[in-house]
Design an enzyme around this catalytic site. Structure first.
Site, PDB file in Angstrom:
ATOM      1  CD  GLU A 115       8.026 -10.567   1.267  1.00  0.00           C
ATOM      2  OE1 GLU A 115       7.200 -10.839   0.401  1.00  0.00           O
ATOM      3  OE2 GLU A 115       8.580  -9.448   1.354  1.00  0.00           O
ATOM      4  CD  GLU A 125      -2.845  -1.096   2.411  1.00  0.00           C
ATOM      5  OE1 GLU A 125      -2.768  -0.150   3.218  1.00  0.00           O
ATOM      6  OE2 GLU A 125      -3.584  -2.060   2.569  1.00  0.00           O
ATOM      7  CG  ASP A 126       3.190   2.237   3.334  1.00  0.00           C
ATOM      8  OD1 ASP A 126       2.029   2.639   3.456  1.00  0.00           O
ATOM      9  OD2 ASP A 126       3.880   1.840   4.278  1.00  0.00           O
ATOM     10  CB  THR A 127       6.557   1.699  -1.575  1.00  0.00           C
ATOM     11  OG1 THR A 127       6.648   0.281  -1.451  1.00  0.00           O
ATOM     12  CG2 THR A 127       6.860   2.379  -0.261  1.00  0.00           C
ATOM     13  NE  ARG A 128       1.043  -3.700  -4.788  1.00  0.00           N
ATOM     14  CZ  ARG A 128       1.536  -4.921  -4.548  1.00  0.00           C
ATOM     15  NH1 ARG A 128       2.281  -5.501  -5.449  1.00  0.00           N
ATOM     16  NH2 ARG A 128       1.284  -5.534  -3.426  1.00  0.00           N
ATOM     17  N   GLY A 176      -3.468 -10.370   4.520  1.00  0.00           N
ATOM     18  CA  GLY A 176      -3.914 -11.398   5.443  1.00  0.00           C
ATOM     19  C   GLY A 176      -3.544 -12.816   5.040  1.00  0.00           C
TER      20      GLY A 176
END
Length: 194
Positions: free
Chosen positions: A120, A56-59, A86
């Site tokens: 990850e 959401e922040d950087t894609r 999720g």
């Protein structure tokens, strides 16, 4: 935007400098040990770069620009575009991380909100220790100390993780350790005004 373009150019230059050396050393070591393959051997490197980021922040801005620049330079780059919020991280993604020469972690304000990103990160830091994977941290509109100490938005995210079982408590500790370790690495800091 000029600062972002400059930062991406320096990341590309850094990775481009290292990739030829890694390619030649990994191919020569794999060819010399091909007669005695074991289950503990270093996996074949299918990717030059694995990108870890909070979608959401950087894609659609910084990470997308970095991804496109890496591809343009001929770097085999993996980013997970199929992840849904999720979902559990799959063993296939862990294999992709293992089969990447480098990992670039783009820490952003909502990175720690994602269990997937945190899992990850744990795997990336394991690959750094066990396989010598090179890791580059980018702090995108978040301070390295917030990542290191899990304060600010990172602290808020951790308030939502329950530690009511031994397994959950151990997982949260692994996440915290990986964040601290990654934040202690040399990296780039993109500030709100830059």
């Amino acid at each position: 935007m000029p600062f972002i373009n400059s930062l991406i150019a320096s990341i590309i230059a850094f990775l481009s400098f290292l990739i030829p050396f890694s390619s030649s050393s990994s191919s020569s070591s794999s060819s010399s040990s091909s007669a005695t393959t074991t289950t503990n051997s270093i996996p074949q490197k299918n990717y030059d770069v694995f990108l870890s980021f909070g979608g959401e922040d950087t894609r659609y801005n910084f990470t997308d620009h970095l991804y496109q620049a890496l591809l343009k330079r001929g770097n085999r780059t993996f980013r997970d575009d199929k992840l849904k919020r999720g979902e559990e991280i799959g063993s296939e993604l862990f294999k992709v991380i293992e089969r990447s020469r480098f990992s670039v972690i783009v820490f952003s304000k909502n990175y720690a909100d994602s269990r997937w990103c945190l899992n990850e990160l744990v795997k990336i830091m394991e690959c750094r220790k066990e396989m010598g994977q090179i890791v580059l941290s980018i702090f995108y509109h978040v301070g390295p100390s917030h990542v290191r100490k899990q304060t600010g938005s990172f602290g808020e995210a951790f308030k939502n993780y329950k530690e009511d079982t031994k397994e959950k408590k151990e997982m949260v500790q692994r996440w915290r350790g990986a964040l601290t370790e990654a934040a202690n690495l040399s990296g780039e800091h993109v500030k709100d005004d830059g």
